[in-house]
Design a protein around this motif. Structure first.
Motif, PDB file in Angstrom:
ATOM      1  N   GLY A 254      -1.595   0.339 -11.111  1.00  0.00           N
ATOM      2  CA  GLY A 254      -2.937   0.500 -10.591  1.00  0.00           C
ATOM      3  C   GLY A 254      -3.627  -0.821 -10.337  1.00  0.00           C
ATOM      4  O   GLY A 254      -2.979  -1.833  -9.999  1.00  0.00           O
ATOM      5  N   LEU A 255      -4.933  -0.839 -10.534  1.00  0.00           N
ATOM      6  CA  LEU A 255      -5.764  -2.009 -10.204  1.00  0.00           C
ATOM      7  C   LEU A 255      -6.180  -2.733 -11.476  1.00  0.00           C
ATOM      8  O   LEU A 255      -6.643  -2.112 -12.436  1.00  0.00           O
ATOM      9  CB  LEU A 255      -7.007  -1.551  -9.439  1.00  0.00           C
ATOM     10  N   VAL A 256      -6.038  -4.048 -11.462  1.00  0.00           N
ATOM     11  CA  VAL A 256      -6.500  -4.892 -12.571  1.00  0.00           C
ATOM     12  C   VAL A 256      -7.399  -5.980 -11.987  1.00  0.00           C
ATOM     13  O   VAL A 256      -6.937  -6.812 -11.191  1.00  0.00           O
ATOM     14  CB  VAL A 256      -5.322  -5.532 -13.332  1.00  0.00           C
ATOM     15  N   VAL A 257      -8.671  -5.948 -12.365  1.00  0.00           N
ATOM     16  CA  VAL A 257      -9.644  -6.956 -11.919  1.00  0.00           C
ATOM     17  C   VAL A 257      -9.995  -7.820 -13.115  1.00  0.00           C
ATOM     18  O   VAL A 257     -10.343  -7.310 -14.185  1.00  0.00           O
ATOM     19  CB  VAL A 257     -10.917  -6.283 -11.353  1.00  0.00           C
ATOM     20  N   GLU A 258      -9.893  -9.145 -12.943  1.00  0.00           N
ATOM     21  CA  GLU A 258     -10.165 -10.054 -14.050  1.00  0.00           C
ATOM     22  C   GLU A 258     -11.084 -11.189 -13.594  1.00  0.00           C
ATOM     23  O   GLU A 258     -10.804 -11.868 -12.602  1.00  0.00           O
ATOM     24  CB  GLU A 258      -8.858 -10.634 -14.596  1.00  0.00           C
ATOM     25  N   ASN A 259     -12.169 -11.345 -14.341  1.00  0.00           N
ATOM     26  CA  ASN A 259     -13.105 -12.466 -14.152  1.00  0.00           C
ATOM     27  C   ASN A 259     -13.496 -12.648 -12.681  1.00  0.00           C
ATOM     28  O   ASN A 259     -13.519 -13.762 -12.158  1.00  0.00           O
ATOM     29  CB  ASN A 259     -12.502 -13.764 -14.702  1.00  0.00           C
ATOM     30  N   LEU A 260     -13.820 -11.553 -12.022  1.00  0.00           N
ATOM     31  CA  LEU A 260     -14.171 -11.606 -10.598  1.00  0.00           C
ATOM     32  C   LEU A 260     -15.574 -12.168 -10.425  1.00  0.00           C
ATOM     33  O   LEU A 260     -16.524 -11.741 -11.092  1.00  0.00           O
ATOM     34  CB  LEU A 260     -14.093 -10.209  -9.985  1.00  0.00           C
ATOM     35  N   ARG A 261     -15.692 -13.106  -9.509  1.00  0.00           N
ATOM     36  CA  ARG A 261     -16.980 -13.760  -9.257  1.00  0.00           C
ATOM     37  C   ARG A 261     -17.192 -13.819  -7.744  1.00  0.00           C
ATOM     38  O   ARG A 261     -16.315 -14.250  -7.001  1.00  0.00           O
ATOM     39  CB  ARG A 261     -16.975 -15.172  -9.838  1.00  0.00           C
ATOM     40  N   LYS A 307     -16.610 -15.704  -0.402  1.00  0.00           N
ATOM     41  CA  LYS A 307     -16.710 -16.597  -1.570  1.00  0.00           C
ATOM     42  C   LYS A 307     -16.383 -15.821  -2.850  1.00  0.00           C
ATOM     43  O   LYS A 307     -17.259 -15.495  -3.646  1.00  0.00           O
ATOM     44  CB  LYS A 307     -18.101 -17.210  -1.632  1.00  0.00           C
ATOM     45  N   THR A 308     -15.100 -15.514  -3.005  1.00  0.00           N
ATOM     46  CA  THR A 308     -14.637 -14.710  -4.124  1.00  0.00           C
ATOM     47  C   THR A 308     -13.616 -15.498  -4.934  1.00  0.00           C
ATOM     48  O   THR A 308     -12.683 -16.080  -4.374  1.00  0.00           O
ATOM     49  CB  THR A 308     -13.987 -13.403  -3.615  1.00  0.00           C
ATOM     50  N   THR A 309     -13.803 -15.524  -6.267  1.00  0.00           N
ATOM     51  CA  THR A 309     -12.820 -16.126  -7.156  1.00  0.00           C
ATOM     52  C   THR A 309     -12.474 -15.118  -8.246  1.00  0.00           C
ATOM     53  O   THR A 309     -13.156 -14.115  -8.432  1.00  0.00           O
ATOM     54  CB  THR A 309     -13.352 -17.423  -7.788  1.00  0.00           C
ATOM     55  N   GLY A 310     -11.418 -15.432  -8.993  1.00  0.00           N
ATOM     56  CA  GLY A 310     -10.939 -14.493  -9.991  1.00  0.00           C
ATOM     57  C   GLY A 310      -9.703 -13.788  -9.478  1.00  0.00           C
ATOM     58  O   GLY A 310      -9.016 -14.268  -8.561  1.00  0.00           O
ATOM     59  N   SER A 311      -9.415 -12.634 -10.060  1.00  0.00           N
ATOM     60  CA  SER A 311      -8.167 -11.951  -9.753  1.00  0.00           C
ATOM     61  C   SER A 311      -8.395 -10.469  -9.485  1.00  0.00           C
ATOM     62  O   SER A 311      -9.116  -9.796 -10.224  1.00  0.00           O
ATOM     63  CB  SER A 311      -7.196 -12.116 -10.936  1.00  0.00           C
ATOM     64  N   ILE A 312      -7.786  -9.980  -8.392  1.00  0.00           N
ATOM     65  CA  ILE A 312      -7.748  -8.546  -8.078  1.00  0.00           C
ATOM     66  C   ILE A 312      -6.292  -8.217  -7.782  1.00  0.00           C
ATOM     67  O   ILE A 312      -5.766  -8.567  -6.720  1.00  0.00           O
ATOM     68  CB  ILE A 312      -8.619  -8.203  -6.848  1.00  0.00           C
ATOM     69  N   VAL A 313      -5.641  -7.579  -8.739  1.00  0.00           N
ATOM     70  CA  VAL A 313      -4.209  -7.298  -8.597  1.00  0.00           C
ATOM     71  C   VAL A 313      -4.012  -5.794  -8.458  1.00  0.00           C
ATOM     72  O   VAL A 313      -4.467  -5.023  -9.300  1.00  0.00           O
ATOM     73  CB  VAL A 313      -3.415  -7.830  -9.804  1.00  0.00           C
ATOM     74  N   LEU A 314      -3.341  -5.385  -7.384  1.00  0.00           N
ATOM     75  CA  LEU A 314      -3.048  -3.973  -7.134  1.00  0.00           C
ATOM     76  C   LEU A 314      -1.533  -3.794  -7.072  1.00  0.00           C
ATOM     77  O   LEU A 314      -0.869  -4.374  -6.202  1.00  0.00           O
ATOM     78  CB  LEU A 314      -3.691  -3.514  -5.821  1.00  0.00           C
ATOM     79  N   ASP A 315      -1.032  -3.018  -8.037  1.00  0.00           N
ATOM     80  CA  ASP A 315       0.416  -2.795  -8.123  1.00  0.00           C
ATOM     81  C   ASP A 315       1.192  -4.109  -8.064  1.00  0.00           C
ATOM     82  O   ASP A 315       2.178  -4.243  -7.335  1.00  0.00           O
ATOM     83  CB  ASP A 315       0.887  -1.853  -7.018  1.00  0.00           C
ATOM     84  N   GLU A 413      -9.356   7.626   6.089  1.00  0.00           N
ATOM     85  CA  GLU A 413      -8.894   6.838   4.948  1.00  0.00           C
ATOM     86  C   GLU A 413      -7.867   7.588   4.104  1.00  0.00           C
ATOM     87  O   GLU A 413      -6.967   6.971   3.527  1.00  0.00           O
ATOM     88  CB  GLU A 413     -10.096   6.427   4.085  1.00  0.00           C
ATOM     89  N   LEU A 414      -7.998   8.899   4.017  1.00  0.00           N
ATOM     90  CA  LEU A 414      -7.108   9.669   3.146  1.00  0.00           C
ATOM     91  C   LEU A 414      -5.868  10.189   3.872  1.00  0.00           C
ATOM     92  O   LEU A 414      -5.074  10.925   3.278  1.00  0.00           O
ATOM     93  CB  LEU A 414      -7.876  10.837   2.518  1.00  0.00           C
ATOM     94  N   SER A 415      -5.718   9.811   5.122  1.00  0.00           N
ATOM     95  CA  SER A 415      -4.542  10.265   5.884  1.00  0.00           C
ATOM     96  C   SER A 415      -3.434   9.214   5.879  1.00  0.00           C
ATOM     97  O   SER A 415      -2.481   9.304   6.651  1.00  0.00           O
ATOM     98  CB  SER A 415      -4.942  10.588   7.332  1.00  0.00           C
ATOM     99  N   ARG A 416      -3.587   8.222   5.035  1.00  0.00           N
ATOM    100  CA  ARG A 416      -2.534   7.216   4.863  1.00  0.00           C
ATOM    101  C   ARG A 416      -2.003   7.280   3.439  1.00  0.00           C
ATOM    102  O   ARG A 416      -2.629   7.863   2.556  1.00  0.00           O
ATOM    103  CB  ARG A 416      -3.108   5.810   5.124  1.00  0.00           C
ATOM    104  N   ASP A 417      -0.863   6.664   3.192  1.00  0.00           N
ATOM    105  CA  ASP A 417      -0.346   6.530   1.829  1.00  0.00           C
ATOM    106  C   ASP A 417      -1.150   5.443   1.124  1.00  0.00           C
ATOM    107  O   ASP A 417      -1.120   4.276   1.549  1.00  0.00           O
ATOM    108  CB  ASP A 417       1.147   6.151   1.852  1.00  0.00           C
ATOM    109  N   LEU A 418      -1.866   5.829   0.081  1.00  0.00           N
ATOM    110  CA  LEU A 418      -2.781   4.893  -0.577  1.00  0.00           C
ATOM    111  C   LEU A 418      -2.283   4.476  -1.952  1.00  0.00           C
ATOM    112  O   LEU A 418      -1.681   5.265  -2.687  1.00  0.00           O
ATOM    113  CB  LEU A 418      -4.167   5.526  -0.723  1.00  0.00           C
ATOM    114  N   LYS A 419      -2.585   3.229  -2.285  1.00  0.00           N
ATOM    115  CA  LYS A 419      -2.379   2.721  -3.642  1.00  0.00           C
ATOM    116  C   LYS A 419      -3.710   2.599  -4.386  1.00  0.00           C
ATOM    117  O   LYS A 419      -3.727   2.428  -5.602  1.00  0.00           O
ATOM    118  CB  LYS A 419      -1.695   1.350  -3.592  1.00  0.00           C
TER     119      LYS A 419
END
Length: 509
Positions: A254-261, A307-315, A413-419
């Motif tokens: 799934g999604l892991v968001v860390e220290n997003l700024r 202007k985004t820093t930090g981490s957004i990891v999806l799968d 949006e829901l007619s595609r394969d989503l993660k």
């Protein structure tokens, strides 16, 4: 003072916004005007307040027909209005805002600010408000700004007071306080018109309820009416208001968001060190008063904030630094909070809007040429599947109702394969029947094993959909609590207070 509206009709070209509406509001009562967004409630009140002139019908106060050429005439007749979007000047003080439009002067034309300050103190004491007359309005919380609006209206000696969707930017506690103020005004003999689309609020505070649908009065109800009965009047059919969902079945990944700024264009920090996870098969709802960083957070996930820093990891894949196109192609579906501006091209057909994010999809394009027959079949299938009420796939999307426009966005949006599926204010401005449909599709997406983020300022929606709730305040996550967390706790968190509940998750400071 007794207010009567007799046969009020207001047209905008071929659109009849108000169709021969009759309404009576008596002294010492709260009369709620209930209806969906676009039903004609605010138009009717703008006619009453002199902002619009009715094409037909009369405004009658104490058996005398009135003629208003502007808000000044309405105020002089004893009508005050607390607008949904505050009519205050941020760089003026409370006292200056209150006296604006009916300034009193001393010798040599100097403004009598002390008299305005005294009046603010007098009304504040009457209601137990804590308001500094010399405070700049722009520095005040929204709940206090609303009190300034009320003081403004009462300073004109309003005997009929209109509240137009007054709780849109309030926490639950501020909403409860406003209800108390309305009851106090009612008990002092003020006639109150309370405009809302929220069933919970109208049942809590109204003495009488008039329901408007498509510009017409369709019925009256007592506050003892059930939510289902009121919703049925609003949309003209039976509506299922309860969101039915099984316990979540979260999985790994799934999604892991860390220290997003996130820093905005004026170099203000709007998302400040946010961390959270969303597993496949669960819904994380992000709650909070509008303007606390929720919009920028979702835009950062989809790649719209530069202007985004930090981490957004999806799968396992890092999204920070990727383009919007790359993020969409990685399997992120996104419903923006403003569907008309960001979710649709109004001049394009329904069919074309259904493939806005598929410009390089070989299913629809062959050597750069759109395969119109394939698109039409696809569009007709989605129109049926998502119950889009349209004359056909070739109709311009801008001509659909708000609910049907939202269904077009959902269908795309829901007619595609989503993660990952991110829905921001998914039911804003749509009718109760469409809300029912949207909620079912969001739950179905979660049940299909997709991690889902729902951002909403509607606490009832948050509580109905969420498996977990993260509350944002001034760019930070105050706490993450279970989906069944008490409404009172969520309200305190929305005002910046950390949760005391032992089930709350640890949130990095």
């Amino acid at each position: 003072m007794t207010l009567e509206l007799r046969g009020i009709t207001k047209r905008f070209g071929s659109l009849v916004a108000n169709d021969h509406i009759d309404l009576v509001v008596k002294p010492g009562e709260i009369h709620s005007l209930l209806g969906e967004n676009g039903a004609g409630k605010s138009t009717l009140m703008n006619v009453l307040y002199g902002l619009y002139t009715a094409d037909e019908g009369d405004i009658v106060i104490d058996d005398e027909v009135q003629s208003f050429n502007g808000p000044g005439d309405a105020m002089a007749a004893g009508i005050g209005m607390v607008h949904q979007h505050f009519m205050l000047i941020p760089v003026f003080t409370v006292a200056e805002n209150v006296m604006l439009g009916h300034e009193e002067t001393k010798a040599l034309g100097a403004l009598d600010l002390e008299k305005a300050r005294a009046h603010v103190r007098e009304v504040a004491a009457r209601f137990g408000f804590q308001i500094d007359p010399d405070a700049l309005v722009g520095d005040l919380p929204v709940g206090v700004q609303q009190r300034v609006e009320i003081i403004k209206a009462l300073s004109r000696d309003a005997k009929i007071l209109v509240f137009d969707e007054p709780t849109a930017v309030l926490t639950p506690q501020e909403t409860d306080e406003l209800m108390g103020i309305m009851r106090q005004l009612r008990d002092e003999g003020t006639a109150i018109v309370f405009i809302t689309h929220k069933l919970r609020e109208v049942r809590e505070v109204a003495d009488r309820i008039t329901v408007i649908r498509l510009g017409k009065v369709v019925g009256e109800a007592a506050p003892t009416a059930t939510n289902a009965e009121l919703a049925s009047l609003m949309v003209g059919r039976a509506v299922e208001l309860t969101v039915h969902k099984d316990p979540p079945q979260p999985r790994e990944g799934g999604l892991v968001v860390e220290n997003l700024r996130v820093v905005d264009e004026s170099d203000q920090i709007v998302v400040d060190g946010v961390s959270f996870t969303v597993q496949p098969g669960e819904i994380l709802a992000i709650a909070g008063v509008q303007g606390n960083g929720q919009t920028e957070l979702t835009e950062a996930i989809i790649g719209l904030q530069r202007k985004t820093t930090g981490s957004i990891v999806l799968d396992g894949e890092q999204l920070v630094g990727k383009t919007v196109r790359q993020i969409i192609d990685h399997g992120v579906g996104f419903v923006p909070e403003d569907r008309k501006v960001e979710g649709l091209v109004g001049e394009f057909s329904v069919a074309d809007n259904l493939i806005l994010n598929r410009s390089d999809d070989p299913d629809f394009f062959s050597f750069g040429t759109l395969r119109r027959g394939i698109l039409r079949e696809f569009a007709e299938e989605k129109i049926t599947e998502f119950d889009i009420r349209t004359q056909g796939p070739d109709l311009a999307a801008g001509r659909l109702s708000g609910g049907n426009q939202q269904k077009v966005v959902l269908a795309r949006e829901l007619s595609r394969d989503l993660k990952l599926f991110v829905a921001s204010q998914p039911t804003r401005g749509i009718d109760v029947g469409s809300i029912e449909f949207v909620h079912k599709r969001i739950v179905a997406t979660r049940d299909a094993g997709v991690p889902v983020i729902v951002v909403s300022t509607e606490l009832d929606e948050v509580s109905a959909l969420a498996d977990r709730i993260a509350v944002m305040y001034r760019g930070k996550i105050v706490g993450i609590v279970p989906g069944d967390a008490p409404r009172e706790m969520l309200g305190l968190m929305m005002a910046g207070e950390k949760p005391s509940d032992t089930t709350a998750e640890e949130v990095p400071a």
